[in-house]
Design an enzyme around this catalytic site. Sequence first.
Site, PDB file in Angstrom:
ATOM      1  N   THR B 474       0.765  -1.057   0.016  1.00  0.00           N
ATOM      2  CA  THR B 474      -0.258  -0.180  -0.010  1.00  0.00           C
ATOM      3  C   THR B 474       0.664   1.171  -0.043  1.00  0.00           C
ATOM      4  O   THR B 474       0.338   2.296  -0.210  1.00  0.00           O
ATOM      5  CB  THR B 474      -0.938  -0.167   1.253  1.00  0.00           C
ATOM      6  OG1 THR B 474      -0.054  -0.543   2.237  1.00  0.00           O
ATOM      7  CG2 THR B 474      -2.220  -0.943   1.137  1.00  0.00           C
ATOM      8  N   ALA B 516      -4.030   4.041   5.635  1.00  0.00           N
ATOM      9  CA  ALA B 516      -3.205   5.088   5.509  1.00  0.00           C
ATOM     10  C   ALA B 516      -3.600   6.347   6.271  1.00  0.00           C
ATOM     11  O   ALA B 516      -2.834   6.946   6.947  1.00  0.00           O
ATOM     12  CB  ALA B 516      -3.316   5.341   3.971  1.00  0.00           C
ATOM     13  N   GLU B 696      -9.427   0.576  -1.732  1.00  0.00           N
ATOM     14  CA  GLU B 696     -10.676  -0.300  -1.953  1.00  0.00           C
ATOM     15  C   GLU B 696     -11.634   0.536  -2.955  1.00  0.00           C
ATOM     16  O   GLU B 696     -12.355  -0.224  -3.631  1.00  0.00           O
ATOM     17  CB  GLU B 696     -11.205  -0.629  -0.683  1.00  0.00           C
ATOM     18  CG  GLU B 696     -10.111  -1.329   0.369  1.00  0.00           C
ATOM     19  CD  GLU B 696     -10.788  -2.109   1.348  1.00  0.00           C
ATOM     20  OE1 GLU B 696     -11.887  -1.856   1.790  1.00  0.00           O
ATOM     21  OE2 GLU B 696     -10.174  -2.939   1.975  1.00  0.00           O
TER      22      GLU B 696
END
Lengths: 315, 733, 216
Positions: B474, B516, B696
Amino acid sequence: MKSFTYERAETPAQAAAAASKPGAKFLAGGTNLLDLMKLQIETPTHLIDIGRIGLDKIEPTPDGGLRIGALVRNTDLAADLRIRADYGILSRALLAGASGQLRNKATTAGNLLQRTRCPYFYDTNQPCNKRSPGSGCSALAGFSRQLAVIGCSDACIATHPSDMAVAMMALDAVIETVKPDGKTRQIPISGFYRLPGKTPHLETNLDKNELITSVVLPTPVGGIHVYHKVRDRASYAFALVSVGAILFKDGGGRIALGGVAPRPWRVPSAEKLIPKGAKEFASRLMEGARPTKENAFKLTLVQGTIEGALTENRS
Amino acid sequence: MKFEKPAGINPIDQLKIIGKPTDRIEGPLKTTGTAKYAYENNQEVTNVAYGYILGSAIAKGTITRIDQSAAKAAPGVLAIVTAANAGTLNTGKFYVSRFLAGPQIDHYHQAVAVVVAESFEQARAAASLLKVDYKKAKGSFDLDAVKDLAQTPPPAQFGPPPQTLTGDFEGAFKTAQVKLDETYTTPDQAHAMMEPHATIAKWEGDKLTCWCSIQQMNWGVRDLANILGIPKENIRLIASYIGGGFGGKGTVLADLVAASLAARAAGRPVKLALQRPLMFNNTIHRPKTIQRIRIGADHDGKITAIGHESWSGNLPGGRTEPATASTRLLYAGANRMTRLKLAVLDLAEGNAMRAPGEAPGMMTLEIAMDEMAEKLNMDPVAFRIKNDTQEDPEKPGRKFSTRKLIECLQTGAEKFGWEKRNAKPGSIQEGQWLIGMGVASAIRGAPIAKSAARVRLDSSGKITVETDMTDIGTGSYTIIGQTAAEMMGIDLDKVTVKIGDSSFPESPGSGGQWGAASSTSGVYAACFKLRETVASQLGLNVGKAQFSDGKVSDGDRSFALGDAAKNGDLVAQDEITYGELSKEYAQTTFGAHFVEVAVNAYTFEIRVRRMVAVCHAGRILNPKAARSQVIGAMTMGVGAALMEEMVVDKRVGFFVNHDLAGYEVPVHADIPYQEVILLEDIDPTMSPMKAKGIGELGLCGVAAAVANAVYNATGVRVRDYPVTLDKILKNTI
Amino acid sequence: MEDENGFGGITRREMLAGTAVAVTALAITRVTGLEAAPAAPIVTPVESAGVSFSVNGKAVNLQIDTRTTLLDALREHLNLTGTKKGCDHGQCGACTVLVNGRRINSCLSLVLQHENDSITTIEGIGTPENLHPMQSAFIKHDGYQCGYCTPGQICSAVAVLEEIKAGVPSHVSADLNGPMKFSNAEFRERMSGNICRCGAYSNIAQAAAEVAGVEG
Ligand SMILES: Cc1cc2nc3c(=O)[nH]c(=O)nc-3n(C[C@H](O)[C@H](O)[C@H](O)COP(=O)(O)OP(=O)(O)OC[C@H]3O[C@@H](n4cnc5c(N)ncnc54)[C@H](O)[C@@H]3O)c2cc1C
Ligand code: SF4
Ligand code: FES
Ligand code: FES
């Protein structure tokens, strides 16, 4: 993977002789055999590594054909300038198969002898007549979308997964072998693979431990060479249906199929119908088909793929 | 630090480092093979042995006997662990799966035994020598067959309530001028991350250290402690690099349990990885859903009623696939209904996979919207725009913190060339190929959770950040580093980021698109504290001190940052927690996907030719990594649309295509150049970072955009994913 | 980095296993464990055989369980863990290495098949301090996310550029007999044996295009 002893053969003769050892198997590229050994679908107790016995050249035959060594790697075969120029169908079929890495390792003989990708064959918990004769066929009433629609039996509906062999079928290739006692023979590819009948574990007419030494391609026949492989993802996948076609100016041709039968599927007597179009030809070619509910679409797909190939290459 | 009011201007807003496209700081390690993944931490252990799991050969029943004699006598075998000698094992708190079967078998390939041997080859061979006798029991494997037995599940920790009702849905639907009532299915899907689940376990007395591959360290410690019945304090988990997760490595699975038990039994460290063919039936997956969608609208295209019901199955006690989540917030409409139903299935556990609920929900809702637009004779983009809402349609008055769905659709349409689409299916052909275009909206919630970090300043002015956050691809390493660098006014290369270790301050880990935003906010809080310490150490006014270019200054007084640590490192630790802003505002991310496909006119092979995504997802901390998250999600969306399906053999009760040749995911050849546009969005209601997640969002809607494009190309509407050529063939004859 | 050359990982385990591994490396820096093998329960020896080859320019001799794949030999015996195991069945490409300059799946190859071969792994392509242009391009174009498929992708990409130069055709080459040129379609087809579940494909193609010197 079961334990095994290992020997590195230096010559074809040495390899052939070693094959009489009990539980012995040839190891060429290993890309199919090792896969199956890890799952204990294959359990040899002795491996004869034939990777360095030579037989890795492509040489002209006296009558203008080519003799392909059994150990020629799929990449090298596909890239050979003579193959590309005169046997484009073979280059195309090879390049449609597996991946760059696998083709660098896979050999001509190993490719011919690779085993089915039927998912039940790959799972040793499931009954499978091919893997363990007499245990039953899980696929018949199970997940059969990928499997055979013709040439199959109540004992097994697996397909032969090779793309290369489909092209070789269209090219009337001949397989050359040597036995442990040194005797050699030639087997036309049309008589090389067996249909499953009641004995799906017997896949070819090779004797146990007969060594393939080469594959001979007859004189080039010309024509337009096409190989259309239909699959869900664009690459690195086995065929749902593949069509290998050599199409001649006069409207005639040769057409072999992959992904539909326990061996590359070709019915030469049907080929006179090619000029009449895909529909008539395909219905003769697929006469006697016995699809499952899940794979009946392949019959339509065969016709569509042939039609596409004819239309594209006849215009 | 408690975050209760929308953020004002803060040091992050300088955007000297945050918001700049930044190469991943761990790039040189990952590209040279020097980043160490779980199974590769050979340097940490000596005398390591190898574990290998034998999976159950049946789906449901009991083990009546395990004959271990041959396996025990096999070369190199050190120990064999089965339920009989493993001691009491509990379950974790997130997954309901039991990680060692016996005597009861709950699903196919559930671990039956773990064999430990000196080498991998020996362990694998010995595992096959175990002779297991089973007594089969009847199981439930077919969602279609048990759909009518499905129950309303209890409310769950994540996901929408099982039932929601606003206004009079049934009445409004009945009287709507234009109606759609269709049922769709999405299949069981596998995460298929490239690194298999793997663990090295080492006991020192009653202390257990595991190098593992899980996304949530805090859950991992909690669950492993629970399962093994040992105190949390005795467990340390380390996952410096994780080879992909997508929700499939949330917390403890069989590898961690098996390796821990095996190491205890063998009295040596044990390494163990799940063999790929075991993963599909042994671990978790995204479960199949059956979804019924009803939309009613007036002739002008205003939605008056929208209803979404979803059925899924799971092991007893397992969670429901919350496929209705997006429908609650995406479009306007006064009368609304969503309903979830859960049946019992004896397949492997269904659980979170990237955008749980929202991904499969959007796969169907956005086809339904396409169908509805066609019924209304409206452009699908215009239809969506017409039904935009600026407030929570279930709670009028509750605003979205930010919402630019319309801009996403308009920007995308322009960039993509949507005006070239012909609404009449099958009307564009190039050679053998039928060309079609499709669109879908995207929406995904923007959760955020408390997160802690520790920062350390040394006398050379370098900062070290520690948090138990993970990086599953990520970009966590980089954005955490960027946050600290921005806060402390130093270059990124002066920051060392240490993550993926449960001994570090707790973060919520990677999952739910919260990683994040949450973890960087925790780092913000810790850095905020460190700034105070630095200022007071240097005798500066905290409020006025400027941190930049490696210096701290206040007016004409200026120090090198490192000066503050002259007498020893300065360490600050803090945690960020949240007030009620997420209740006050609907905090959500939005997007739009545009796809062009080519469908072969003879064979109906489908190939994606172009993809454009537009995202509106809070402040983008690192546009380079954020874009990668989106293209990765778009790729996964193409897989979901065109090929991914774990096929259930309903007689035996297992996923048949349980390897990477049988379960196809997209390859290079399937994916064209992908364009991603990130719209500017700064959301002060989220956190001091003003950021949200994006990983997502990028997946939600993609598959429907592909399916809609296939429809536009062929005129065949496939409502059962994946959209494969056989389903088109069936409908064209 | 505890062992830059990757050959220090001869562990006690291998001694205990009774599959003694002898390493004679030209530039060997450290061999641990060999001297320290304690009296251990000797287990029934498995079938083993010898093989010599070179990895990243260094000679290696192994006496090893016949079942050991090249992949496991690299990862578990030579401590070269840069090459990844994603599937162990030829279905993902994570294990791609170069053998005599050609890329193969090291999981479907016995290490014994590599007598006298010259093997290049990701560790031999470049190091963090001295990156290969393909590695730099992957970093610049973010051609990876989790990084697990990445060593395989990079080995493959390096080989693909060579294959195109050598004129090897692909499934998407319009003319089998024409010259082969780098293009997005050619690259993607040739790279399809390397799965990236993170979905970095679009970026990988751009990275490779840059190295090939063409517009992505
Ligand atoms: C993921 C994956 C995808 C694939 N996709 C495709 C595809 O799309 N299309 C396709 O066609 N193939 C595909 N393949 C299969 C691949 O082509 C075969 O694995 C390969 O051709 C086998 O060649 P090999 O030399 O490695 O054979 P090996 O594995 O070495 O041998 C296979 C068999 O042949 C026997 N054998 C080998 N050489 C001889 C000989 N000279 N004489 C007698 N017996 C011999 C061996 O004993 C063994 O039983 C795929 C494979 C994988 C793993
Ligand atoms: S189709 Fe053949 S290979 Fe497949 S399960 Fe049946 S017998 Fe086995
Ligand atoms: S590990 Fe070798 S191809 Fe997957
Ligand atoms: S970077 Fe994660 S699989 Fe490719």
